[in-house]
Design a protein around this motif. Sequence first.
Motif, PDB file in Angstrom:
ATOM      1  N   LYS A 190       5.617 -29.365  21.364  1.00 41.07           N
ATOM      2  CA  LYS A 190       6.704 -28.758  20.590  1.00 41.07           C
ATOM      3  C   LYS A 190       6.299 -27.384  20.080  1.00 41.07           C
ATOM      4  CE  LYS A 190       8.854 -33.036  19.017  1.00 41.07           C
ATOM      5  NZ  LYS A 190       9.115 -33.902  17.846  1.00 41.07           N
ATOM      6  N   THR A 191       5.048 -27.255  19.641  1.00 39.83           N
ATOM      7  CA  THR A 191       4.560 -25.968  19.141  1.00 39.83           C
ATOM      8  C   THR A 191       4.546 -24.929  20.243  1.00 39.83           C
ATOM      9  OG1 THR A 191       3.175 -27.123  17.548  1.00 39.83           O
ATOM     10  CG2 THR A 191       2.608 -24.832  18.012  1.00 39.83           C
ATOM     11  N   ILE A 192       4.104 -25.311  21.429  1.00 43.56           N
ATOM     12  CA  ILE A 192       4.061 -24.373  22.559  1.00 43.56           C
ATOM     13  C   ILE A 192       5.467 -23.930  22.939  1.00 43.56           C
ATOM     14  CG2 ILE A 192       3.528 -24.166  25.014  1.00 43.56           C
ATOM     15  CD1 ILE A 192       1.063 -25.947  24.437  1.00 43.56           C
ATOM     16  N   VAL A 193       6.404 -24.871  22.992  1.00 50.11           N
ATOM     17  CA  VAL A 193       7.792 -24.523  23.323  1.00 50.11           C
ATOM     18  C   VAL A 193       8.368 -23.598  22.264  1.00 50.11           C
ATOM     19  CG1 VAL A 193      10.123 -25.476  23.536  1.00 50.11           C
ATOM     20  CG2 VAL A 193       8.222 -26.570  24.713  1.00 50.11           C
ATOM     21  N   ASN A 194       8.079 -23.870  21.006  1.00 50.80           N
ATOM     22  CA  ASN A 194       8.567 -23.043  19.907  1.00 50.80           C
ATOM     23  C   ASN A 194       8.009 -21.620  20.010  1.00 50.80           C
ATOM     24  OD1 ASN A 194       9.768 -22.232  17.520  1.00 50.80           O
ATOM     25  ND2 ASN A 194       8.240 -23.196  16.222  1.00 50.80           N
ATOM     26  N   LEU A 195       6.720 -21.510  20.271  1.00 52.84           N
ATOM     27  CA  LEU A 195       6.103 -20.185  20.411  1.00 52.84           C
ATOM     28  C   LEU A 195       6.647 -19.442  21.624  1.00 52.84           C
ATOM     29  CD1 LEU A 195       2.394 -20.955  19.532  1.00 52.84           C
ATOM     30  CD2 LEU A 195       4.043 -19.695  18.158  1.00 52.84           C
TER      31      LEU A 195
ATOM     32  N   LEU B  25      -3.323 -40.488  20.435  1.00 55.36           N
ATOM     33  CA  LEU B  25      -3.276 -39.055  20.727  1.00 55.36           C
ATOM     34  C   LEU B  25      -1.916 -38.595  21.231  1.00 55.36           C
ATOM     35  CD1 LEU B  25      -6.734 -38.519  22.443  1.00 55.36           C
ATOM     36  CD2 LEU B  25      -6.054 -37.887  20.134  1.00 55.36           C
ATOM     37  N   LYS B  26      -1.047 -39.534  21.628  1.00 56.36           N
ATOM     38  CA  LYS B  26       0.264 -39.146  22.154  1.00 56.36           C
ATOM     39  C   LYS B  26       1.058 -38.347  21.138  1.00 56.36           C
ATOM     40  CE  LYS B  26       1.069 -42.659  25.657  1.00 56.36           C
ATOM     41  NZ  LYS B  26       1.885 -43.811  26.043  1.00 56.36           N
ATOM     42  N   GLY B  27       0.996 -38.708  19.874  1.00 58.01           N
ATOM     43  CA  GLY B  27       1.707 -37.973  18.832  1.00 58.01           C
ATOM     44  C   GLY B  27       1.192 -36.554  18.701  1.00 58.01           C
ATOM     45  N   ALA B  28      -0.119 -36.388  18.800  1.00 59.57           N
ATOM     46  CA  ALA B  28      -0.708 -35.058  18.706  1.00 59.57           C
ATOM     47  C   ALA B  28      -0.309 -34.201  19.902  1.00 59.57           C
ATOM     48  CB  ALA B  28      -2.229 -35.156  18.610  1.00 59.57           C
ATOM     49  N   VAL B  29      -0.256 -34.804  21.080  1.00 59.46           N
ATOM     50  CA  VAL B  29       0.135 -34.075  22.278  1.00 59.46           C
ATOM     51  C   VAL B  29       1.597 -33.658  22.189  1.00 59.46           C
ATOM     52  CG1 VAL B  29       0.486 -34.287  24.771  1.00 59.46           C
ATOM     53  CG2 VAL B  29      -1.627 -35.119  23.744  1.00 59.46           C
ATOM     54  N   ALA B  30       2.447 -34.554  21.702  1.00 54.48           N
ATOM     55  CA  ALA B  30       3.870 -34.227  21.555  1.00 54.48           C
ATOM     56  C   ALA B  30       4.045 -33.090  20.550  1.00 54.48           C
ATOM     57  CB  ALA B  30       4.649 -35.457  21.106  1.00 54.48           C
ATOM     58  N   SER B  31       3.284 -33.118  19.482  1.00 49.97           N
ATOM     59  CA  SER B  31       3.355 -32.050  18.487  1.00 49.97           C
ATOM     60  C   SER B  31       2.887 -30.720  19.077  1.00 49.97           C
ATOM     61  CB  SER B  31       2.497 -32.417  17.281  1.00 49.97           C
ATOM     62  OG  SER B  31       2.452 -31.357  16.372  1.00 49.97           O
ATOM     63  N   LEU B  32       1.814 -30.766  19.860  1.00 44.92           N
ATOM     64  CA  LEU B  32       1.317 -29.557  20.506  1.00 44.92           C
ATOM     65  C   LEU B  32       2.337 -29.012  21.492  1.00 44.92           C
ATOM     66  CD1 LEU B  32      -0.991 -27.562  20.998  1.00 44.92           C
ATOM     67  CD2 LEU B  32      -1.894 -29.157  22.684  1.00 44.92           C
TER      68      LEU B  32
END
Length: 89
Positions: free
Chosen positions: A46-51, A37-44
């Motif tokens: 990044k998405t939050i920072v981008n938004l 799940l670490k990869g999914a959390v890192a992706s999430l």
Amino acid sequence: MDDQDFPNIQTGNGIDRDLAATANDRIKKAVIEINSLKGAVASLEKTIVNLDDKNEKLQKRIFWLTVVGVALAATQIVQVLDIIKTWLK
């Protein structure tokens, strides 16, 4: 998940060793799941920072609109006090 995902492990060395082996198996499966799940959390993240970066301009506009609105409201209070003074005279 069913019993096949979490079988009771029999070591043949007594109940306490069986329980320890079963607990170790469950811990190992939990760690493997968390690592996946670490990869999914890192992706999430990044998405939050981008938004957040994309919304920064909108957030600043809303802030300044609020400041202007408060300033206008404060000046209206002064006018209302002047009107009340003229009524009392």
